[in-house]
Write an enzyme that holds these catalytic residues in place. Structure first.
Site, PDB file in Angstrom:
ATOM      1  N   SER A 126       4.511  -2.506   4.957  1.00 20.46           N
ATOM      2  CA  SER A 126       5.745  -2.859   4.257  1.00 20.46           C
ATOM      3  C   SER A 126       6.126  -1.766   3.268  1.00 20.46           C
ATOM      4  CB  SER A 126       5.496  -4.172   3.502  1.00 20.46           C
ATOM      5  OG  SER A 126       6.536  -4.426   2.593  1.00 20.46           O
ATOM      6  N   TYR A 150       0.236  -9.396  -2.716  1.00 19.03           N
ATOM      7  CA  TYR A 150       0.680  -9.121  -1.346  1.00 19.03           C
ATOM      8  C   TYR A 150       0.705  -7.613  -1.086  1.00 19.03           C
ATOM      9  CZ  TYR A 150       3.844  -8.454   2.588  1.00 19.03           C
ATOM     10  OH  TYR A 150       4.402  -8.028   3.768  1.00 19.03           O
ATOM     11  N   LYS A 154      -1.525  -4.999   1.641  1.00 18.93           N
ATOM     12  CA  LYS A 154      -1.007  -4.015   2.603  1.00 18.93           C
ATOM     13  C   LYS A 154      -1.594  -2.630   2.308  1.00 18.93           C
ATOM     14  CE  LYS A 154       1.507  -6.799   5.098  1.00 18.93           C
ATOM     15  NZ  LYS A 154       1.073  -7.174   6.446  1.00 18.93           N
TER      16      LYS A 154
END
Ligand code: NAD
Ligand code: WQD
Length: 332
Positions: A126, A150, A154
């Protein structure tokens, strides 16, 4: 190009569109998903679009036995790993679940891929790995900074993948803001829990489930004061996965690429675009900035073009029209 491809999270929003693109490109995708954030109807919809049976393994990606069986019973040439939790606010409320599913899921998958000798992987990353960006459009060489749990998952996964060694070939795809739906109206973003993302919220307003859109801040240092994002049509994004897989299978080695359009739209421009799609003005008001939001996210796209031959084709109008068509046909 042919061959079986394992799609973890393949019943989800981006995974289901990628299923269609892979099938059209001659691959044989197999879905592994526990359907925690997908509708049971997705496989049947995929069958209607592709005209072929849709193989589904209903399992948690952290379930090593289920993964081992999947590799034993199939002949996967590569894996595309979508299965993850993805809501930034949830990740702040419950970081451990994010570490468990996003990092634990990748570890389980890598262990079983290694055991099966299948070492070609496309990973859903992302733009969030860039944190607050210093350079816009943002190149892949920009430093990575976690802005929330989050984002940390990643960054951690990317780091693990970068150190796998020479037997592996990994494509890390950094999506900017995926939006829109399949042209058929049969697939789209169908979150089980209410989403806080812009397009789903605009749909809620347009369908009367929410009174108006709050535009989070109009005092950013951007042309109209509202935040700018790089919205990429999910069908363009899906095509990016086919190109990434082809590069890996042709032996071109791994890559880290942004998948975006390189063209930014402000929240106001998105409201205008969506108002055109629904044929009336979308009710909205200016509200306070959302904590953690950055002013601009915009992809540098030259690396994806050079390494993968990837260029987006769809317009903002196609994003808004397809999202609206999807929501009208699936109003339940
Ligand atoms: P999604 O929630 O629609 O799809 C994820 C799928 O994975 C769902 O079908 C869900 O049921 C499944 N899943 C989740 N945890 C699982 C588990 N433990 N075992 C098996 N299946 C599981 O989300 P999406 O928007 O399609 O996102 C796909 C990937 O792309 C994710 O890795 C996400 O982090 C990443 N991504 C998404 C966006 C975005 O804005 N949508 C942006 C950048 C990156
Ligand atoms: C877009 C713009 C908001 C809702 C998130 C994740 C990112 C990635 C994509 C997974 C922003 C504004 C929104 C609303 C608004 N996901 N907005 N009112 O925040 O760019 O990115 O999804 O990897 O990691 O952070 O997407 O759709 O939430 O917001 O004004 O009710 O719309 O401020 O400028 P975001 P978004």
């Amino acid at each position: 190009m042919a061959g079986q491809i394992l799609l973890t999270g393949g019943a989800g929003y981006i995974g289901s569109h990628t299923y269609v693109a892979l099938h059209a490109a001659g691959f044989s995708p197999v879905i592994l998903d526990d359907f925690r954030n997908a509708r049971d109807a997705v496989p049947e919809r995929l069958e209607r679009i592709t005209g072929a049976p849709v193989p589904v393994i209903r399992a948690d990606v952290r379930d090593r036995d289920a993964l081992a069986r999947a590799f034993a019973e199939n002949d996967f040439v590569a894996v595309v790993h979508f299965a993850a939790l993805k809501a930034v606010a949830d990740s702040m409320a419950d970081p451990v679940s994010y570490y468990d599913v996003n990092i634990g899921g990748l570890i389980a998958l890598l262990a079983e891929m290694d055991a099966a000798g299948c070492r070609r992987l496309v990973f859903s990353s992302s733009a969030t790995v860039y944190g607050e960006t210093e350079e816009n459009p943002t190149p892949e060489t920009h430093p990575r900074r976690a802005a929330n749990p989050y984002g940390l998952t990643k960054i951690t996964c990317e780091g693990m993948l970068e150190h796998l060694g020479p037997d592996w070939a990994v494509g890390i795809l950094r999506y900017f803001n995926p939006a829109g739906a399949h042209g058929s109206g049969l697939l789209g973003e169908d979150a089980r829990s209410p989403s806080q993302n812009l397009m789903p919220v605009m749909i809620e307003v347009a369908t009367g489930r929410r009174e108006r859109l709050d535009i989070f801040g109009d005092d950013y240092d951007t042309p109209d004061g509202t935040a700018v994002r790089d919205y990429i049509h999910v069908e363009d994004l899906a095509r990016g996965h086919v190109l990434s897989l082809r590069a890996l299978l042709e032996g071109k080695g791994g890559h880290i690429v942004n998948l975006g359009t390189g063209r930014g739209y402000s929240v106001r421009e998105m409201v205008e675009g969506f108002s055109d799609a629904i044929g009336r003005p979308l009710p909205h008001r200016i509200a306070a900035r959302r904590p953690g939001d950055v002013p601009i996210y915009l992809a540098r796209t030259d690396r994806a073009a050079e390494l993968l031959g990837f260029r987006t084709e769809k317009t903002l109008a196609e994003i808004c029209d397809s999202a609206w068509r999807w929501s009208m046909r699936n109003s339940d």
